[in-house]
Design an enzyme around this catalytic site. Structure first.
Site, PDB file in Angstrom:
ATOM      1  CG  ASP A 129      -2.271   0.597   0.954  1.00 58.31           C
ATOM      2  OD1 ASP A 129      -2.324   1.828   0.855  1.00 58.31           O
ATOM      3  OD2 ASP A 129      -3.264  -0.137   0.850  1.00 58.31           O
ATOM      4  CG  HIS A 167      -5.292   3.753   1.052  1.00 58.26           C
ATOM      5  ND1 HIS A 167      -4.879   2.455   0.830  1.00 58.26           N
ATOM      6  CD2 HIS A 167      -6.565   3.816   0.620  1.00 58.26           C
ATOM      7  CE1 HIS A 167      -5.863   1.773   0.285  1.00 58.26           C
ATOM      8  NE2 HIS A 167      -6.901   2.568   0.137  1.00 58.26           N
ATOM      9  CB  SER A 454      -9.233   0.637  -0.067  1.00 58.93           C
ATOM     10  OG  SER A 454      -8.429   0.736  -1.206  1.00 58.93           O
TER      11      SER A 454
END
Length: 718
Positions: A129, A167, A454
């Protein structure tokens, strides 16, 4: 495997419109070696081009190297050595969406943990990620290390400055937070592999290298909450995922956020063996506050660790902006965000008799805070600055009491969640659904709600970690089949959501940990029907995992003109026994309408009904025939440009025309290919273009199939 740790810039950055390196600036590119082993190539580079340095070698997921040097020296390398190919540089992005409007009913979702004693202990989970804020108090205990293939060092920290990201930290929290917030597998060992850099952007070279690093480090499970728009099973990142699974690593991939249209699942979620995850919204009643006589409604956004907001009567408001709490007994206190911690403010108000506290943010953004472990018996919520000003004006100044109402959100599929099927293989995707709407998790500096596939994927990654702890000898295939076989179908008002919307359904982690029945494969993909008389059989292995003998009956699907199903008769399995059962479809295509045909075959047992998604397709033009077009400078040839694109099926002809962006004036035809192949097509273009013509263009790809033409446009920058 890694050899030296050095700061680098991937080749992909050079080809994506980022600033070009200076002639004497050293950069690094990752290249694939088509016809040479890594050690031989390294020796040749060291002897012929001693100014270059091989800083990494890859031989697990793909055969290649990372080489550092000046642009001039790197160009010499790719000209001197045959069989070198830089990997495709299609951009990969994190798969999350802007939050729903804060006036919406569906607000935030806590992490969904099963009722189990398993915690993921001893299971290694790799998060590919944007990196992880490993200093976050809820993550630092479980963080074990990782690697950064963006900066090429062993510090996979989130980008904290320009282009800051959150994220990867959010994804990691869903999987394995262990602090004020608990992830699905709170004792899992977390490893970060930073493949997406500033702004959450990265390329396939970085993603593939990160997968290689994770597999070499022995990850049991890998989470990929990223993707692109190539809807096909043969893109390089998809193949890398397939290889990782073949080597024993369970790989979980976000389906993408291009829904609700079909054919929108992108690579690497198109991998047939990966667990592809779509996003579901959970059923819940959400409290809403309002002022009597006013139409406006304000959603209650509770701070992490707060007691629920359960008022069923009107309550007086008190403006505690100056933190003077005399007279707050029996009231809801409004106070503004400041230097004093939220928990301290709320505790002071509670000690003076407040029934609840509402913190007003200092901006019009939602405030996602934490009670920092303080267990107050009153609820503590947050509102934006504009919402708080309105509550003070209409509630406090006009001496109105606050009213709480409740609104219900149904259990469904998030509209942004990408749908299948997958082109070329014509198969069902996603495989499973998990919570993906406004999920609260860790971010640098605190907590925040995000939404997207996600957020759904790490729920399944956490579940896979729990299953791996419970069944350490299970393969990635076993884990996937357990998750799919135990899923619960989601229903809507007019029936059941389609397989290409929900796969096997919504995850049931409790049952997946101890499944009574395993079905393999988890879906019946009969493919594309081209001949007039079609017949295909798929064998399904049914295993009785329970402790009792079990009888199974397959419900005969409804017969249609031109379509006939042959399903196995009733059968009985002893504990631990398995049987291979044939499912066959026969049809006369002349009687079947065009399009995607899908549904569920039901297998009834003594205690529970199970379901198998199925899909077959009669010729349809609803899917994109071409995707993933790239035009870029090729370092290994003298031509100006190289091209790549993915073709979903064989065609008679493909042409690529170039139009100036803005004016859309035709600049000429770049490519004409007769009889192009299905899958990845690539080649070179001798384009002699003066610098004055550099800039943005629109490339229009025309695909001709059986005298029909299909046009697709892609923005490019030359």
């Amino acid at each position: 495997m890694r050899y030296k740790i050095m700061a680098i810039i991937g080749l992909a950055l050079l080809l994506m419109g980022f600033s070009q390196p200076k002639p004497d600036e050293e950069v690094t590119i990752i290249v694939e070696l088509k016809e040479m082993d890594v050690s031989t190539f390294k020796k040749q580079v060291e002897s012929r081009l001693p100014r270059l340095e091989v800083v990494a070698e890859y031989d697990t997921i793909f055969n290649g190297v990372a080489v550092k040097g000046t642009p001039g020296e790197l160009e010499k390398m790719v000209r001197v050595h045959e069989g070198i190919q830089q990997y495709p540089v299609l951009t990969y992005e994190t798969q999350f969406e802007p939050l729903a409007n804060q006036s919406a009913v569906s607000l935030t979702t806590d992490i969904i943990r099963p009722d189990t004693g398993y915690t993921g202990r001893g299971v290694k989970v790799g998060v590919i990620d944007t990196g992880i804020d490993y200093n976050h108090p809820d993550l630092k205990v479980n963080y074990q290390g990782g690697f950064d293939v963006v900066d090429f060092d062993d510090d996979p920290m989130e980008t904290m400055e320009e282009g800051a990201t959150i994220h990867g930290t959010h994804v990691a929290g869903v999987i394995g937070a262990d602090g004020d917030m608990k992830g699905v597998a709170p004792d899992a060992e977390l490893y970060a592999y930073r493949a997406l850099g500033p702004g959450g952007m990265g390329t396939s070279v970085q993603v593939i290298a990160a997968i290689e690093e994770a597999v070499e480090d022995g990850m049991d499970v890998i989470n990929l909450s990223l993707g692109n728009d190539v809807n096909g099973p043969d893109w390089p990142t998809t193949k890398a995922v397939d290889k990782a699974i073949e080597l024993g690593t369970t790989v979980v991939v976000a389906a993408g956020n291009a829904g609700p249209s079909p054919w929108t699942v992108g690579s690497p979620a198109t991998s047939p063996d990966a667990i592809t995850v779509g996003a579901a919204s959970l059923p819940a009643e959400h409290p809403i506050i309002k002022i009597p006589g006013e139409k406006r409604e304000v959603p209650v956004l509770l701070l992490h660790g707060s007691k629920p907001w359960t008022f069923n009567k009107k309550m007086p408001l008190f403006d505690g902006s100056d933190e003077n709490f005399f007279g707050v007994t029996g009231k809801i206190v409004l106070m503004r965000r400041g230097e004093t911690p939220f928990a301290e403010k709320a505790q002071a108000a509670y000690q003076r008799g407040a029934e609840a506290v509402i913190i007003i943010n200092n901006s019009d953004d939602p405030l996602y805070g934490s009670m920092e472990g303080l267990d107050l018996p009153i609820p503590v919520a947050a509102v934006t600055k504009e919402q708080g000003d309105w509550l003070i004006e209409k509630g406090v100044q006009e001496d109105q009491w606050l009213e709480t109402i409740s609104k219900k959100a149904s259990h469904g599929i998030a509209p942004f969640s990408s749908r299948g099927p997958v082109t070329a293989s014509w198969s069902v995707k996603p495989d499973i659904l998990a919570p993906g709407v406004n999920v609260i998790s860790t971010v640098p500096g605190g907590y925040q709600a995000l939404q997207g596939t996600s957020m759904a994927a790490p729920h399944i990654t956490g579940a896979a970690a729990l299953i791996k702890e419970a069944h350490p000898d299970w393969s990635p295939h076993d884990i996937k089949q357990s998750i799919m076989s135990s899923a619960d179908l989601l229903l809507k008002g007019d029936g059941t959501f389609l397989p290409t919307e929900q796969g096997s359904g919504y995850v049931d982690t409790d049952e997946a940990l101890d499944p009574e029945v395993l079905l393999s494969p988890g879906a019946l993909n009969f493919g594309r029907v081209e001949e007039t008389f079609f017949r295909k059989k798929i064998t399904v292995t049914v295993k009785n995992q329970g402790e009792d003998e079990r009888t199974f009956r397959v419900q005969q699907p409804k017969q249609k003109v031109g379509l006939n199903w042959r399903v196995p008769p009733s059968f009985t399995l002893a504990p631990g026994e398995k049987a291979e059962m044939p499912f066959e479809v026969q049809m006369n295509r002349s009687f079947i309408k065009e399009g995607v045909h899908q549904g569920y075959l039901q297998i009834q047992s003594d205690t529970k009904d199970y379901h198998l998604p199925y899909l077959f397709m009669i010729e349809t033009a609803n899917y994109e025939k071409v995707s993933g077009l790239e035009l870029f400078k090729d370092w290994q040839s003298d031509s100006d440009l190289s091209y790549r694109f993915h073709l979903t099926e064989e065609a008679d002809r493909v042409t690529i025309d170039l139009y100036r962006a803005g004016t859309l004036l035709h600049q000429g035809q770049l490519v004409k290919i007769d009889d192009p192949k299905e899958g990845l097509n690539e080649g070179e273009i001798n384009l002699n273009m003066d610098e004055e013509y550099y800039g943005p263009y629109v490339a229009v790809v025309t695909v001709e199939i059986n005298e029909e033409k299909y046009n697709f446009s892609f923005p490019v920058h030359l």
